[in-house]
Design a protein around this motif. Structure first.
Motif, PDB file in Angstrom:
ATOM      1  N   MET A   1      89.660  48.854  46.264  1.00 42.91           N
ATOM      2  CA  MET A   1      89.172  48.580  44.974  1.00 42.91           C
ATOM      3  C   MET A   1      89.464  47.287  44.735  1.00 42.91           C
ATOM      4  SD  MET A   1      91.622  50.472  42.248  1.00 42.91           S
ATOM      5  CE  MET A   1      92.131  50.150  40.638  1.00 42.91           C
ATOM      6  N   GLU A   2      88.227  46.623  43.844  1.00 44.56           N
ATOM      7  CA  GLU A   2      88.311  45.451  43.485  1.00 44.56           C
ATOM      8  C   GLU A   2      89.090  45.126  42.303  1.00 44.56           C
ATOM      9  OE1 GLU A   2      84.474  42.808  42.099  1.00 44.56           O
ATOM     10  OE2 GLU A   2      84.092  44.240  43.490  1.00 44.56           O
ATOM     11  N   LYS A   3      89.575  44.055  42.268  1.00 45.10           N
ATOM     12  CA  LYS A   3      90.384  43.505  41.384  1.00 45.10           C
ATOM     13  C   LYS A   3      89.794  42.800  40.310  1.00 45.10           C
ATOM     14  CE  LYS A   3      94.729  40.754  40.370  1.00 45.10           C
ATOM     15  NZ  LYS A   3      95.984  40.270  41.085  1.00 45.10           N
ATOM     16  N   LYS A   4      89.862  42.972  38.926  1.00 45.38           N
ATOM     17  CA  LYS A   4      88.998  42.401  37.820  1.00 45.38           C
ATOM     18  C   LYS A   4      89.729  41.070  37.584  1.00 45.38           C
ATOM     19  CE  LYS A   4      86.966  43.224  33.387  1.00 45.38           C
ATOM     20  NZ  LYS A   4      86.116  42.042  33.630  1.00 45.38           N
ATOM     21  N   LEU A   5      89.260  40.140  37.334  1.00 50.98           N
ATOM     22  CA  LEU A   5      89.858  38.927  37.001  1.00 50.98           C
ATOM     23  C   LEU A   5      89.949  38.858  35.508  1.00 50.98           C
ATOM     24  CD1 LEU A   5      87.520  36.118  39.032  1.00 50.98           C
ATOM     25  CD2 LEU A   5      89.881  36.962  39.424  1.00 50.98           C
ATOM     26  N   THR A   6      90.926  38.016  34.997  1.00 54.08           N
ATOM     27  CA  THR A   6      91.099  37.934  33.678  1.00 54.08           C
ATOM     28  C   THR A   6      90.088  36.973  33.132  1.00 54.08           C
ATOM     29  OG1 THR A   6      92.592  36.077  33.954  1.00 54.08           O
ATOM     30  CG2 THR A   6      93.615  38.227  33.960  1.00 54.08           C
ATOM     31  N   PRO A   7      89.783  36.982  31.840  1.00 48.57           N
ATOM     32  CA  PRO A   7      88.840  35.978  31.137  1.00 48.57           C
ATOM     33  C   PRO A   7      89.134  34.600  31.500  1.00 48.57           C
ATOM     34  CG  PRO A   7      89.369  37.616  29.541  1.00 48.57           C
ATOM     35  CD  PRO A   7      90.298  37.923  30.682  1.00 48.57           C
ATOM     36  N   TRP A   8      90.660  34.255  31.646  1.00 47.59           N
ATOM     37  CA  TRP A   8      90.811  32.989  31.727  1.00 47.59           C
ATOM     38  C   TRP A   8      90.412  32.630  33.384  1.00 47.59           C
ATOM     39  CZ3 TRP A   8      94.275  30.435  35.461  1.00 47.59           C
ATOM     40  CH2 TRP A   8      94.332  29.103  35.503  1.00 47.59           C
ATOM     41  N   CYS A   9      90.849  33.478  34.354  1.00 47.45           N
ATOM     42  CA  CYS A   9      90.522  33.277  35.812  1.00 47.45           C
ATOM     43  C   CYS A   9      88.888  32.947  35.645  1.00 47.45           C
ATOM     44  CB  CYS A   9      90.789  34.362  36.434  1.00 47.45           C
ATOM     45  SG  CYS A   9      92.589  34.557  36.796  1.00 47.45           S
ATOM     46  N   GLU A  10      88.128  33.759  35.140  1.00 52.19           N
ATOM     47  CA  GLU A  10      86.463  33.900  35.051  1.00 52.19           C
ATOM     48  C   GLU A  10      86.127  32.296  34.519  1.00 52.19           C
ATOM     49  OE1 GLU A  10      85.137  37.045  33.090  1.00 52.19           O
ATOM     50  OE2 GLU A  10      85.404  38.391  34.630  1.00 52.19           O
ATOM     51  N   ASN A  11      86.725  31.954  33.237  1.00 51.02           N
ATOM     52  CA  ASN A  11      86.515  30.605  32.686  1.00 51.02           C
ATOM     53  C   ASN A  11      87.007  29.380  33.698  1.00 51.02           C
ATOM     54  OD1 ASN A  11      85.564  31.950  30.529  1.00 51.02           O
ATOM     55  ND2 ASN A  11      87.582  31.675  29.405  1.00 51.02           N
ATOM     56  N   VAL A  12      87.939  29.494  34.575  1.00 52.97           N
ATOM     57  CA  VAL A  12      88.306  28.352  35.383  1.00 52.97           C
ATOM     58  C   VAL A  12      87.226  28.453  36.413  1.00 52.97           C
ATOM     59  CG1 VAL A  12      89.780  27.628  37.298  1.00 52.97           C
ATOM     60  CG2 VAL A  12      90.745  28.407  34.849  1.00 52.97           C
ATOM     61  N   LYS A  13      86.847  29.569  36.967  1.00 52.38           N
ATOM     62  CA  LYS A  13      85.670  29.543  37.960  1.00 52.38           C
ATOM     63  C   LYS A  13      84.561  28.875  37.667  1.00 52.38           C
ATOM     64  CE  LYS A  13      87.825  33.016  40.843  1.00 52.38           C
ATOM     65  NZ  LYS A  13      87.568  33.397  42.275  1.00 52.38           N
ATOM     66  N   ILE A  14      84.077  29.323  36.528  1.00 49.47           N
ATOM     67  CA  ILE A  14      82.833  28.776  35.722  1.00 49.47           C
ATOM     68  C   ILE A  14      82.947  27.378  35.881  1.00 49.47           C
ATOM     69  CG2 ILE A  14      81.431  28.872  33.782  1.00 49.47           C
ATOM     70  CD1 ILE A  14      81.973  32.019  33.524  1.00 49.47           C
ATOM     71  N   ALA A  15      83.716  26.833  35.083  1.00 50.54           N
ATOM     72  CA  ALA A  15      84.283  25.315  34.932  1.00 50.54           C
ATOM     73  C   ALA A  15      84.127  24.713  36.249  1.00 50.54           C
ATOM     74  CB  ALA A  15      85.537  25.346  34.167  1.00 50.54           C
ATOM     75  N   MET A  16      84.779  25.237  37.211  1.00 47.74           N
ATOM     76  CA  MET A  16      84.694  24.781  38.631  1.00 47.74           C
ATOM     77  C   MET A  16      83.169  24.801  39.043  1.00 47.74           C
ATOM     78  SD  MET A  16      88.215  26.469  40.326  1.00 47.74           S
ATOM     79  CE  MET A  16      87.693  25.645  42.106  1.00 47.74           C
ATOM     80  N   ILE A  17      82.774  25.691  39.090  1.00 45.38           N
ATOM     81  CA  ILE A  17      81.008  25.593  39.374  1.00 45.38           C
ATOM     82  C   ILE A  17      80.314  24.630  38.632  1.00 45.38           C
ATOM     83  CG2 ILE A  17      78.849  26.973  39.474  1.00 45.38           C
ATOM     84  CD1 ILE A  17      80.907  29.660  40.165  1.00 45.38           C
ATOM     85  N   GLU A  18      80.540  24.656  37.315  1.00 37.62           N
ATOM     86  CA  GLU A  18      79.780  23.639  36.643  1.00 37.62           C
ATOM     87  C   GLU A  18      80.225  22.180  36.800  1.00 37.62           C
ATOM     88  OE1 GLU A  18      79.491  26.333  32.400  1.00 37.62           O
ATOM     89  OE2 GLU A  18      80.903  24.808  32.612  1.00 37.62           O
ATOM     90  N   ARG A  19      81.213  21.915  37.413  1.00 41.01           N
ATOM     91  CA  ARG A  19      81.744  20.580  37.577  1.00 41.01           C
ATOM     92  C   ARG A  19      81.615  20.174  39.248  1.00 41.01           C
ATOM     93  NH1 ARG A  19      84.171  22.499  33.388  1.00 41.01           N
ATOM     94  NH2 ARG A  19      84.663  21.148  31.894  1.00 41.01           N
ATOM     95  N   GLU A  20      81.109  21.359  40.023  1.00 38.61           N
ATOM     96  CA  GLU A  20      80.924  21.391  41.443  1.00 38.61           C
ATOM     97  C   GLU A  20      82.313  20.862  42.017  1.00 38.61           C
ATOM     98  OE1 GLU A  20      77.658  19.004  42.595  1.00 38.61           O
ATOM     99  OE2 GLU A  20      76.306  20.017  41.199  1.00 38.61           O
ATOM    100  N   LEU A  21      83.338  21.407  41.526  1.00 35.91           N
ATOM    101  CA  LEU A  21      84.704  21.336  42.102  1.00 35.91           C
ATOM    102  C   LEU A  21      85.134  22.392  43.112  1.00 35.91           C
ATOM    103  CD1 LEU A  21      86.717  20.372  38.904  1.00 35.91           C
ATOM    104  CD2 LEU A  21      85.901  19.024  40.805  1.00 35.91           C
ATOM    105  N   SER A  22      85.558  22.140  44.134  1.00 31.11           N
ATOM    106  CA  SER A  22      86.190  23.199  44.964  1.00 31.11           C
ATOM    107  C   SER A  22      87.677  23.417  44.852  1.00 31.11           C
ATOM    108  CB  SER A  22      86.115  22.515  46.633  1.00 31.11           C
ATOM    109  OG  SER A  22      87.088  21.515  46.686  1.00 31.11           O
ATOM    110  N   VAL A  23      88.230  24.406  44.994  1.00 32.01           N
ATOM    111  CA  VAL A  23      89.607  24.707  45.037  1.00 32.01           C
ATOM    112  C   VAL A  23      90.676  23.596  45.394  1.00 32.01           C
ATOM    113  CG1 VAL A  23      91.695  26.148  45.615  1.00 32.01           C
ATOM    114  CG2 VAL A  23      89.325  27.108  45.261  1.00 32.01           C
ATOM    115  N   GLN A  24      90.102  23.019  46.667  1.00 34.80           N
ATOM    116  CA  GLN A  24      90.960  21.519  46.761  1.00 34.80           C
ATOM    117  C   GLN A  24      91.040  20.694  45.965  1.00 34.80           C
ATOM    118  OE1 GLN A  24      93.134  21.339  49.872  1.00 34.80           O
ATOM    119  NE2 GLN A  24      93.756  19.920  48.636  1.00 34.80           N
TER     120      GLN A  24
END
Length: 133
Positions: A1-24
């Motif tokens: 069962m796939e876990k749905k991300l919260t809107p905040w989690c989605e916003n963080v991931k989008i911001a990371m992609i836009e800024r080309e940031l890795s988790v590290q």
């Protein structure tokens, strides 16, 4: 069962992609470990202070006071009315005392645990359906 991300989690991931940031990269920027940062941005753990730090670092909207705050209050009220301790609730819900405490104090999110506790106490968990994952 796939876990749905919260809107905040989605916003963080989008911001990371836009800024080309890795988790590290993000972990280094906030002074936390990569593992802990990953757990936060994937919704596995929750820390209001660290979520705010991430939000400030990425210049995104901080998570609002969660809907769970009103649910947590409802749980505490129902426990007082029954004269129950956290241990009493944990036993009734067939959960550990530590996990029960973390759920009812909003430190950990688990839709299954919220449903179980809500059922045991006969309180409404519907408002949390998109928030407690």
């Amino acid at each position: 069962m796939e876990k749905k991300l919260t809107p905040w989690c989605e916003n963080v991931k989008i911001a990371m992609i836009e800024r080309e940031l890795s988790v590290q990269d993000l972990a280094d920027a906030i002074g936390m470990s990569r593992v802990y940062t990953s757990a936060l941005i994937n919704g596995r753990v929750q820390s209001e202070a660290t979520m705010k730090l991430i939000s400030d670092t990425l210049n995104i909207e901080s998570p609002e006071k969660r809907k769970s705050d009103s649910w947590c209050k409802s749980v505490r009220i129902a426990m007082v009315k029954r004269g129950w301790s956290v241990l009493d609730l944990a036993k009734a819900a067939n959960m550990s005392k530590g996990h029960t405490s973390a759920i009812i104090n909003g430190r950990v999110q688990s839709s299954q645990a919220v449903r179980t506790i809500s059922d045991v106490l006969n309180i409404d968990a519907a408002a949390l359906s998109s928030d407690a994952t």
